[in-house]
Enzyme design. Sequence first.
Site, PDB file in Angstrom:
ATOM      1  N   GLY A  67      12.316  29.888  73.601  1.00 51.15           N
ATOM      2  CA  GLY A  67      12.880  31.043  72.925  1.00 51.15           C
ATOM      3  C   GLY A  67      14.150  30.727  72.161  1.00 51.15           C
ATOM      4  O   GLY A  67      14.946  29.881  72.570  1.00 51.15           O
ATOM      5  N   TYR A  87       3.523  31.369  62.506  1.00 47.61           N
ATOM      6  CA  TYR A  87       4.302  32.110  63.496  1.00 47.61           C
ATOM      7  C   TYR A  87       4.991  33.298  62.846  1.00 47.61           C
ATOM      8  O   TYR A  87       5.744  33.150  61.884  1.00 47.61           O
ATOM      9  CB  TYR A  87       5.338  31.176  64.112  1.00 47.61           C
ATOM     10  N   SER A  88       4.728  34.488  63.386  1.00 50.36           N
ATOM     11  CA  SER A  88       5.301  35.703  62.813  1.00 50.36           C
ATOM     12  C   SER A  88       5.683  36.669  63.915  1.00 50.36           C
ATOM     13  O   SER A  88       4.836  37.120  64.690  1.00 50.36           O
ATOM     14  CB  SER A  88       4.302  36.375  61.864  1.00 50.36           C
ATOM     15  N   ASN A  89       6.958  37.014  63.994  1.00 52.00           N
ATOM     16  CA  ASN A  89       7.414  37.975  64.987  1.00 52.00           C
ATOM     17  C   ASN A  89       6.809  39.356  64.777  1.00 52.00           C
ATOM     18  O   ASN A  89       6.740  40.150  65.714  1.00 52.00           O
ATOM     19  CB  ASN A  89       8.940  38.058  64.944  1.00 52.00           C
ATOM     20  N   SER A 137      11.921  34.230  72.448  1.00 54.65           N
ATOM     21  CA  SER A 137      10.475  34.367  72.329  1.00 54.65           C
ATOM     22  C   SER A 137       9.699  34.142  73.621  1.00 54.65           C
ATOM     23  O   SER A 137       8.478  34.324  73.640  1.00 54.65           O
ATOM     24  CB  SER A 137       9.945  33.423  71.249  1.00 54.65           C
TER      25      SER A 137
END
Length: 367
Positions: free
Chosen positions: A322, A183-185, A84
């Site tokens: 990440g 949190y959302s990709n 990330s």
Amino acid sequence: MKRVLRVLVAVTTVGAVIAAPATAVAGRDPSGLQKQLDGVVAGSAVGALAEVRTGHSRWRGTSGVAERETTRPVPVDGRFRAGSITKTFVATVVLQLVGAGELRLDDPVEKWLPGVVPNGENITVRHLLNHTSGLADYKKTLPMPPSPEFFANRWRTWTADEFIQRAVAQPPVHETPGKVFDYSNTNYILLGEIIEKITGETYADEIERRLIKPLHLRGTEMPGTSPRIRGPHPRGYVPADRTGENFVDFTELNPSLFGAGGELISTTADLNRFMSALLTGRLLRPHLLAEMKKPGVPGGDYGLGLTWRDLSCGLRVYGNDGDALAYHSWSFVTPDARRQASVALTPNFDGDSDDYIDGFLDEAFCP
């Protein structure tokens, strides 16, 4: 950040790893950095590598092994999947487009991607950047290790459209954009699509053109669908089952699984260089860097693709971390960029690596 495998896989023990001697180069270690890095490996990793810069001095170190059941040392200049931390690169490109007048932070998603997401007229670019959109995370719809389906998908090429469709098929995690951090990709998959809509080039091409090449990040790349990590690198592993005794070497995989939210490959030196350039204003105008540092919700610690940590000595450092399944990484810098620290490890899933990394960052930054 939540570590995906820590949440989804119940692992209690890990097979023995033969320890290699720790290595430090380019200067001695007067501050105990090597001891802290050894502690990170002892508690949570197969191997680790780090670079710490203070002014013109540099410390680089490794600990553990590059490959399970061997004594091969971790390469001090090794490359790894940065997970990330990719989001900070993507956010920087988006904010450069804002600075050029091609995009506004408060533009609705509907303007750039009409009909793609429900409630797109109320979800803004800012909401995507700071994870307050309310959109479900597509990764939570995917099989994860040790599921056999996860391993069956190892070489599959995923597309942004597939991820978006998986996400919007789920109910929103909250109804009012901008109010709740979640949190959302999916948010960064959409930002990657917006970059392409505006520039006519992929987000990866824009990161290469705007950031990687100008900063001479020679160990950094956006691999797309290429499964290999080129150059020196430690091997990474994921649990093969729930016993905690068997592991699969997962160094190679199709990185489209991560997409715009996490496909970056880099080195500790390159991440330090990038974060330093970002925090010193070389990449963004001052008002946009200030926007990047604003929390998305009151009291939060995530801005526009940038997060921060308050260390034990009271110092705040900015950067990101990440999780790329078989690789975990952290890169942080002081506000004046005089001190930088980046560290990466291959987890053994025996402990929470975040618990151990705090001590390393304290040692790197605190007086």
